[in-house]
Design a protein around this motif. Structure first.
Motif, mmCIF file in Angstrom:
data_model
loop_
_atom_site.group_PDB
_atom_site.id
_atom_site.type_symbol
_atom_site.label_atom_id
_atom_site.label_comp_id
_atom_site.label_asym_id
_atom_site.label_seq_id
_atom_site.Cartn_x
_atom_site.Cartn_y
_atom_site.Cartn_z
ATOM 1 N N SER A 1 0.814 -1.223 0.000
ATOM 2 C CA SER A 1 0.000 0.000 0.000
ATOM 3 C C SER A 1 0.848 1.273 0.000
ATOM 4 C CB SER A 1 -0.928 0.010 1.211
ATOM 5 O OG SER A 1 -0.185 -0.054 2.397
ATOM 6 N N PHE A 2 2.142 1.161 0.290
ATOM 7 C CA PHE A 2 3.014 2.329 0.303
ATOM 8 C C PHE A 2 3.787 2.399 -1.006
ATOM 9 C CE2 PHE A 2 2.092 2.160 4.715
ATOM 10 C CZ PHE A 2 2.236 3.446 5.171
ATOM 11 N N GLN A 3 3.628 3.499 -1.698
ATOM 12 C CA GLN A 3 4.337 3.719 -2.947
ATOM 13 C C GLN A 3 5.545 4.586 -2.640
ATOM 14 O OE1 GLN A 3 2.485 3.535 -6.341
ATOM 15 N NE2 GLN A 3 1.085 2.097 -5.418
ATOM 16 N N GLY A 4 6.674 4.187 -3.125
ATOM 17 C CA GLY A 4 7.864 4.985 -2.860
ATOM 18 C C GLY A 4 8.962 4.679 -3.839
ATOM 19 N N LYS A 5 10.047 5.407 -3.692
ATOM 20 C CA LYS A 5 11.203 5.164 -4.544
ATOM 21 C C LYS A 5 12.444 5.076 -3.678
ATOM 22 C CE LYS A 5 12.349 9.910 -5.592
ATOM 23 N NZ LYS A 5 12.863 10.816 -6.577
ATOM 24 N N ALA A 6 13.401 4.315 -4.175
ATOM 25 C CA ALA A 6 14.662 4.132 -3.457
ATOM 26 C C ALA A 6 15.804 4.578 -4.347
ATOM 27 C CB ALA A 6 14.821 2.669 -3.060
ATOM 28 N N ASP A 7 16.644 5.446 -3.815
ATOM 29 C CA ASP A 7 17.852 5.899 -4.506
ATOM 30 C C ASP A 7 19.050 5.317 -3.765
ATOM 31 O OD1 ASP A 7 16.379 7.494 -6.296
ATOM 32 O OD2 ASP A 7 16.317 9.136 -4.842
ATOM 33 N N CYS A 8 19.847 4.559 -4.491
ATOM 34 C CA CYS A 8 20.985 3.884 -3.875
ATOM 35 C C CYS A 8 22.254 4.192 -4.657
ATOM 36 C CB CYS A 8 20.769 2.381 -3.880
ATOM 37 S SG CYS A 8 19.227 1.863 -3.088
ATOM 38 N N ALA A 9 23.338 4.437 -3.947
ATOM 39 C CA ALA A 9 24.608 4.724 -4.612
ATOM 40 C C ALA A 9 25.762 4.560 -3.631
ATOM 41 C CB ALA A 9 24.613 6.141 -5.158
ATOM 42 N N PRO A 10 26.911 4.105 -4.134
ATOM 43 C CA PRO A 10 28.090 4.060 -3.276
ATOM 44 C C PRO A 10 28.628 5.473 -3.066
ATOM 45 C CG PRO A 10 28.606 3.248 -5.474
ATOM 46 C CD PRO A 10 27.143 3.530 -5.450
ATOM 47 N N ASP A 11 29.195 5.689 -1.894
ATOM 48 C CA ASP A 11 29.747 7.004 -1.564
ATOM 49 C C ASP A 11 31.061 6.776 -0.819
ATOM 50 O OD1 ASP A 11 30.122 9.697 -1.072
ATOM 51 O OD2 ASP A 11 28.667 9.781 0.573
ATOM 52 N N GLY A 12 32.131 6.682 -1.568
ATOM 53 C CA GLY A 12 33.429 6.392 -0.947
ATOM 54 C C GLY A 12 33.426 4.965 -0.424
ATOM 55 N N GLY A 13 33.720 4.793 0.841
ATOM 56 C CA GLY A 13 33.716 3.476 1.461
ATOM 57 C C GLY A 13 32.368 3.098 2.035
ATOM 58 N N MET A 14 31.368 3.939 1.807
ATOM 59 C CA MET A 14 30.022 3.702 2.342
ATOM 60 C C MET A 14 29.056 3.406 1.200
ATOM 61 S SD MET A 14 30.323 4.312 5.638
ATOM 62 C CE MET A 14 28.773 4.772 6.330
ATOM 63 N N TYR A 15 27.953 2.795 1.537
ATOM 64 C CA TYR A 15 26.867 2.610 0.575
ATOM 65 C C TYR A 15 25.645 3.299 1.166
ATOM 66 C CZ TYR A 15 24.621 0.624 -3.410
ATOM 67 O OH TYR A 15 23.996 0.486 -4.613
ATOM 68 N N ARG A 16 25.114 4.279 0.455
ATOM 69 C CA ARG A 16 24.007 5.090 0.957
ATOM 70 C C ARG A 16 22.713 4.751 0.231
ATOM 71 N NH1 ARG A 16 25.837 8.669 4.431
ATOM 72 N NH2 ARG A 16 27.990 9.363 4.266
ATOM 73 N N ALA A 17 21.623 4.784 0.995
ATOM 74 C CA ALA A 17 20.286 4.551 0.443
ATOM 75 C C ALA A 17 19.350 5.621 0.976
ATOM 76 C CB ALA A 17 19.773 3.174 0.831
ATOM 77 N N LYS A 18 18.481 6.091 0.105
ATOM 78 C CA LYS A 18 17.464 7.064 0.492
ATOM 79 C C LYS A 18 16.120 6.584 -0.047
ATOM 80 C CE LYS A 18 16.121 11.866 -0.089
ATOM 81 N NZ LYS A 18 16.431 13.141 -0.739
ATOM 82 N N VAL A 19 15.164 6.411 0.834
ATOM 83 C CA VAL A 19 13.828 5.953 0.465
ATOM 84 C C VAL A 19 12.853 7.096 0.686
ATOM 85 C CG1 VAL A 19 11.989 4.309 0.987
ATOM 86 C CG2 VAL A 19 14.354 3.559 1.011
ATOM 87 N N THR A 20 12.055 7.385 -0.323
ATOM 88 C CA THR A 20 11.058 8.449 -0.237
ATOM 89 C C THR A 20 9.669 7.829 -0.351
ATOM 90 O OG1 THR A 20 12.597 9.981 -1.280
ATOM 91 C CG2 THR A 20 10.282 10.623 -1.239
ATOM 92 N N LEU A 21 8.830 8.087 0.644
ATOM 93 C CA LEU A 21 7.462 7.577 0.667
ATOM 94 C C LEU A 21 6.479 8.736 0.772
ATOM 95 C CD1 LEU A 21 7.772 4.680 3.276
ATOM 96 C CD2 LEU A 21 7.760 4.496 0.798
ATOM 97 N N LYS A 22 5.273 8.503 0.296
ATOM 98 C CA LYS A 22 4.202 9.477 0.491
ATOM 99 C C LYS A 22 3.351 9.018 1.660
ATOM 100 C CE LYS A 22 3.777 11.749 -3.809
ATOM 101 N NZ LYS A 22 2.915 12.709 -4.389
ATOM 102 N N ILE A 23 3.013 9.952 2.515
ATOM 103 C CA ILE A 23 2.183 9.636 3.677
ATOM 104 C C ILE A 23 0.749 9.415 3.214
ATOM 105 C CG2 ILE A 23 1.243 10.536 5.833
ATOM 106 C CD1 ILE A 23 3.822 12.109 6.148
ATOM 107 N N PRO A 24 0.146 8.290 3.590
ATOM 108 C CA PRO A 24 -1.259 8.098 3.226
ATOM 109 C C PRO A 24 -2.140 9.087 3.994
ATOM 110 C CG PRO A 24 -0.492 6.309 4.611
ATOM 111 C CD PRO A 24 0.689 7.172 4.327
ATOM 112 N N VAL A 25 -3.121 9.620 3.302
ATOM 113 C CA VAL A 25 -4.006 10.604 3.911
ATOM 114 C C VAL A 25 -5.323 9.910 4.242
ATOM 115 C CG1 VAL A 25 -5.179 12.797 3.569
ATOM 116 C CG2 VAL A 25 -2.905 12.466 2.650
ATOM 117 N N LEU A 26 -5.760 10.065 5.477
ATOM 118 C CA LEU A 26 -6.982 9.408 5.930
ATOM 119 C C LEU A 26 -8.215 9.975 5.222
ATOM 120 C CD1 LEU A 26 -7.934 7.271 7.903
ATOM 121 C CD2 LEU A 26 -8.182 9.036 9.608
#
Length: 122
Positions: A77-102
């Motif tokens: 039920s949650f629609q979102g997108k994930a942006d993933c990329a290496p950053d030096g010696g780290m691996y970063r992920a960012k997930v963006t979701l929309k809040i469901p409105v009642l």
């Protein structure tokens, strides 16, 4: 002829109850919407954490593993997108979701970001 005191206040309780019920219902809707906002923040953070962990441990396509792991953690039920990329010696992920409105149309659904990073495994 005087009306007894017990008879004069006969319908007052019903009138007060009918007047207060909409306020109580509005408060319950507002509390439920706040719970949805908090739940969305938790889901976004957890999905980002799992995605970053999968991307850091992947041999080869880290972005694909990251996005697949992040989507696996989200309910359908949650629609979102994930942006993933290496950053030096780290691996970063960012997930963006929309809040469901009642109640649709009352609030515009605004995005919630969850981000995480894990040390890239070699």
């Amino acid at each position: 002829m005087r009306i007894p005191r017990s008879e004069r206040d006969r319908g007052q309780t019903v009138i007060e109850f009918v007047g207060v019920v909409p306020l109580i219902l509005l408060l319950l809707v507002a509390l439920w919407q706040c719970a949805l906002v908090g739940y969305t923040f938790v889901l976004a953070g957890n999905a980002a954490d799992e995605g970053a962990r999968a991307g850091a441990a992947a041999e080869g396509d880290g972005a694909g593993a990251c996005q697949a792991a992040a989507r696996r953690e989200l309910p359908s039920s949650f629609q979102g997108k994930a942006d993933c990329a290496p950053d030096g010696g780290m691996y970063r992920a960012k997930v963006t979701l929309k809040i469901p409105v009642l109640i649709p149309g009352v609030l515009n659904s605004f995005p919630v970001d969850g981000s995480a990073a894990h040390v890239k495994e070699r």
